[in-house]
Write a protein that holds these residues in place. Structure first.
Motif, PDB file in Angstrom:
ATOM      1  N   MET A  83       0.454 -11.763 -12.109  1.00 55.44           N
ATOM      2  CA  MET A  83       1.836 -11.625 -12.521  1.00 55.44           C
ATOM      3  C   MET A  83       2.716 -11.567 -11.274  1.00 55.44           C
ATOM      4  O   MET A  83       2.368 -10.920 -10.305  1.00 55.44           O
ATOM      5  N   SER A  84       3.831 -12.229 -11.319  1.00 52.70           N
ATOM      6  CA  SER A  84       4.744 -12.191 -10.174  1.00 52.70           C
ATOM      7  C   SER A  84       5.945 -11.317 -10.518  1.00 52.70           C
ATOM      8  O   SER A  84       6.334 -11.181 -11.678  1.00 52.70           O
ATOM      9  N   TYR A  85       6.501 -10.728  -9.482  1.00 57.43           N
ATOM     10  CA  TYR A  85       7.614  -9.793  -9.643  1.00 57.43           C
ATOM     11  C   TYR A  85       8.747 -10.181  -8.709  1.00 57.43           C
ATOM     12  O   TYR A  85       8.518 -10.753  -7.645  1.00 57.43           O
ATOM     13  N   THR A  86       9.951  -9.850  -9.121  1.00 59.26           N
ATOM     14  CA  THR A  86      11.121  -9.966  -8.261  1.00 59.26           C
ATOM     15  C   THR A  86      11.721  -8.567  -8.159  1.00 59.26           C
ATOM     16  O   THR A  86      11.447  -7.700  -8.997  1.00 59.26           O
ATOM     17  N   HIS A  87      12.517  -8.360  -7.120  1.00 66.12           N
ATOM     18  CA  HIS A  87      13.104  -7.037  -6.993  1.00 66.12           C
ATOM     19  C   HIS A  87      14.561  -7.104  -6.568  1.00 66.12           C
ATOM     20  O   HIS A  87      15.030  -8.110  -6.030  1.00 66.12           O
ATOM     21  N   ILE A  88      15.241  -6.009  -6.829  1.00 63.04           N
ATOM     22  CA  ILE A  88      16.609  -5.774  -6.383  1.00 63.04           C
ATOM     23  C   ILE A  88      16.556  -4.475  -5.585  1.00 63.04           C
ATOM     24  O   ILE A  88      15.900  -3.515  -5.998  1.00 63.04           O
ATOM     25  N   PHE A  89      17.247  -4.433  -4.459  1.00 62.68           N
ATOM     26  CA  PHE A  89      17.306  -3.232  -3.633  1.00 62.68           C
ATOM     27  C   PHE A  89      18.758  -3.006  -3.255  1.00 62.68           C
ATOM     28  O   PHE A  89      19.357  -3.834  -2.565  1.00 62.68           O
ATOM     29  N   LYS A  90      19.333  -1.905  -3.738  1.00 63.38           N
ATOM     30  CA  LYS A  90      20.760  -1.675  -3.527  1.00 63.38           C
ATOM     31  C   LYS A  90      21.064  -0.196  -3.330  1.00 63.38           C
ATOM     32  O   LYS A  90      20.378   0.674  -3.875  1.00 63.38           O
ATOM     33  N   ALA A  91      22.160   0.050  -2.607  1.00 64.46           N
ATOM     34  CA  ALA A  91      22.721   1.397  -2.555  1.00 64.46           C
ATOM     35  C   ALA A  91      23.305   1.725  -3.930  1.00 64.46           C
ATOM     36  O   ALA A  91      23.644   0.815  -4.711  1.00 64.46           O
ATOM     37  N   PHE A  92      23.434   2.991  -4.240  1.00 58.87           N
ATOM     38  CA  PHE A  92      23.910   3.415  -5.557  1.00 58.87           C
ATOM     39  C   PHE A  92      25.210   2.721  -5.955  1.00 58.87           C
ATOM     40  O   PHE A  92      25.326   2.194  -7.058  1.00 58.87           O
ATOM     41  N   HIS A  93      26.177   2.725  -5.074  1.00 57.84           N
ATOM     42  CA  HIS A  93      27.501   2.205  -5.416  1.00 57.84           C
ATOM     43  C   HIS A  93      27.532   0.685  -5.560  1.00 57.84           C
ATOM     44  O   HIS A  93      28.521   0.132  -6.038  1.00 57.84           O
ATOM     45  N   ASP A  94      26.448   0.014  -5.176  1.00 63.43           N
ATOM     46  CA  ASP A  94      26.365  -1.435  -5.344  1.00 63.43           C
ATOM     47  C   ASP A  94      25.648  -1.846  -6.625  1.00 63.43           C
ATOM     48  O   ASP A  94      25.634  -3.023  -6.978  1.00 63.43           O
ATOM     49  N   TYR A 135      10.226   1.135 -10.742  1.00 68.33           N
ATOM     50  CA  TYR A 135      11.416   1.605 -10.040  1.00 68.33           C
ATOM     51  C   TYR A 135      11.032   2.693  -9.025  1.00 68.33           C
ATOM     52  O   TYR A 135      10.091   3.459  -9.257  1.00 68.33           O
ATOM     53  N   ALA A 136      11.792   2.776  -7.946  1.00 63.24           N
ATOM     54  CA  ALA A 136      11.691   3.882  -6.994  1.00 63.24           C
ATOM     55  C   ALA A 136      13.041   4.036  -6.313  1.00 63.24           C
ATOM     56  O   ALA A 136      13.818   3.090  -6.219  1.00 63.24           O
ATOM     57  N   ARG A 137      13.286   5.230  -5.824  1.00 61.80           N
ATOM     58  CA  ARG A 137      14.506   5.428  -5.033  1.00 61.80           C
ATOM     59  C   ARG A 137      14.114   5.878  -3.634  1.00 61.80           C
ATOM     60  O   ARG A 137      13.156   6.613  -3.432  1.00 61.80           O
ATOM     61  N   LEU A 172      15.327   0.750  -5.783  1.00 58.44           N
ATOM     62  CA  LEU A 172      14.449  -0.413  -5.826  1.00 58.44           C
ATOM     63  C   LEU A 172      14.041  -0.661  -7.275  1.00 58.44           C
ATOM     64  O   LEU A 172      13.411   0.195  -7.892  1.00 58.44           O
ATOM     65  N   LEU A 173      14.427  -1.793  -7.801  1.00 58.29           N
ATOM     66  CA  LEU A 173      14.121  -2.170  -9.176  1.00 58.29           C
ATOM     67  C   LEU A 173      13.198  -3.377  -9.149  1.00 58.29           C
ATOM     68  O   LEU A 173      13.512  -4.386  -8.500  1.00 58.29           O
ATOM     69  N   LEU A 174      12.070  -3.282  -9.832  1.00 58.37           N
ATOM     70  CA  LEU A 174      11.071  -4.355  -9.869  1.00 58.37           C
ATOM     71  C   LEU A 174      11.058  -4.953 -11.264  1.00 58.37           C
ATOM     72  O   LEU A 174      10.887  -4.238 -12.258  1.00 58.37           O
ATOM     73  N   PHE A 175      11.235  -6.268 -11.327  1.00 61.16           N
ATOM     74  CA  PHE A 175      11.330  -6.985 -12.595  1.00 61.16           C
ATOM     75  C   PHE A 175      10.133  -7.914 -12.776  1.00 61.16           C
ATOM     76  O   PHE A 175       9.650  -8.500 -11.809  1.00 61.16           O
ATOM     77  N   ASP A 176       9.711  -8.076 -14.037  1.00 61.44           N
ATOM     78  CA  ASP A 176       8.632  -9.011 -14.332  1.00 61.44           C
ATOM     79  C   ASP A 176       9.202 -10.418 -14.515  1.00 61.44           C
ATOM     80  O   ASP A 176      10.405 -10.657 -14.315  1.00 61.44           O
ATOM     81  N   LYS A 194       1.481  -1.054  -7.008  1.00 62.28           N
ATOM     82  CA  LYS A 194       1.169  -1.349  -5.606  1.00 62.28           C
ATOM     83  C   LYS A 194       2.280  -2.171  -4.970  1.00 62.28           C
ATOM     84  O   LYS A 194       2.682  -1.921  -3.827  1.00 62.28           O
ATOM     85  N   VAL A 195       2.770  -3.160  -5.706  1.00 62.65           N
ATOM     86  CA  VAL A 195       3.874  -3.982  -5.201  1.00 62.65           C
ATOM     87  C   VAL A 195       5.092  -3.095  -4.949  1.00 62.65           C
ATOM     88  O   VAL A 195       5.718  -3.157  -3.886  1.00 62.65           O
ATOM     89  N   LEU A 196       5.421  -2.247  -5.912  1.00 59.02           N
ATOM     90  CA  LEU A 196       6.585  -1.369  -5.805  1.00 59.02           C
ATOM     91  C   LEU A 196       6.487  -0.454  -4.584  1.00 59.02           C
ATOM     92  O   LEU A 196       7.432  -0.373  -3.792  1.00 59.02           O
ATOM     93  N   VAL A 197       5.363   0.244  -4.443  1.00 59.44           N
ATOM     94  CA  VAL A 197       5.230   1.211  -3.350  1.00 59.44           C
ATOM     95  C   VAL A 197       5.253   0.513  -1.995  1.00 59.44           C
ATOM     96  O   VAL A 197       5.894   0.997  -1.054  1.00 59.44           O
ATOM     97  N   GLN A 198       4.615  -0.646  -1.875  1.00 60.12           N
ATOM     98  CA  GLN A 198       4.643  -1.349  -0.587  1.00 60.12           C
ATOM     99  C   GLN A 198       6.063  -1.797  -0.234  1.00 60.12           C
ATOM    100  O   GLN A 198       6.496  -1.642   0.909  1.00 60.12           O
ATOM    101  N   ILE A 199       6.792  -2.312  -1.210  1.00 57.20           N
ATOM    102  CA  ILE A 199       8.184  -2.702  -0.941  1.00 57.20           C
ATOM    103  C   ILE A 199       9.004  -1.464  -0.581  1.00 57.20           C
ATOM    104  O   ILE A 199       9.819  -1.498   0.347  1.00 57.20           O
TER     105      ILE A 199
END
Length: 149
Positions: free
Chosen positions: A1-12, A62-64, A50-54, A93-98
């Motif tokens: 399975m492949s994942y994409t992610h978004i990484f943003k500050a709260f206000h973004d 998710y992680a902050r 950090l938001l991880l999408f399928d 594993k993908v989430l924690v490494q990112i």
């Protein structure tokens, strides 16, 4: 399975992204783990998210990233969560490494401290985290602090 992610500050974060991450955190921490606690702890404002999408663009993990001085003296990764839909499929594993990579990108090669649910110690050891201190109870679940030096 492949994942994409978004990484943003709260206000973004968009309103939709914020809703998605809060919903996932509530589904797991409050409903699935049956913990009655206030998830919105006012730390989110200072964090990167950090938001991880399928492949269907559904938020599955998710992680902050918490700056030093907010939760611990060190930078931290918190609210690490994955949907039951993807558990055992590598999303964690993908989430924690990112999350580790993004923490280092933001703050340099600094120690990273987490408050890990005790059952997940072996999982975090894969990334080099080492348990420190005593097991403690948080919302009825055993936890232990771990540090990635």
């Amino acid at each position: 399975m492949s994942y994409t992610h978004i990484f943003k500050a709260f206000h973004d974060l968009t309103v939709t992204e914020l809703y998605q991450l809060l919903k996932l955190r509530s589904e797991i921490f409050v409903v699935e783990q049956n913990c009655v606690f206030l998830d919105q702890d006012d730390k989110d404002y200072a964090c990167h998210h950090l938001l991880l999408f399928d492949e269907d663009q559904e938020l599955v993990a998710y992680a902050r990233i918490v700056p030093a001085g907010k939760s611990y003296a060190e930078a931290s990764i918190g609210r690490i969560v994955s949907s039951s839909k993807v558990r055992g499929k590598g999303a964690g594993k993908v989430l924690v490494q990112i999350a580790i990579d993004k923490t280092k990108q933001l703050y340099g090669n600094v120690p990273i401290r987490i408050g890990a649910q005790y059952y997940a110690v072996k999982f975090y050891e894969i990334f080099g985290f080492k348990a420190e201190g005593e097991i403690y109870d948080e919302d009825g679940i055993d936890h232990i602090e771990m540090v990635l030096a």
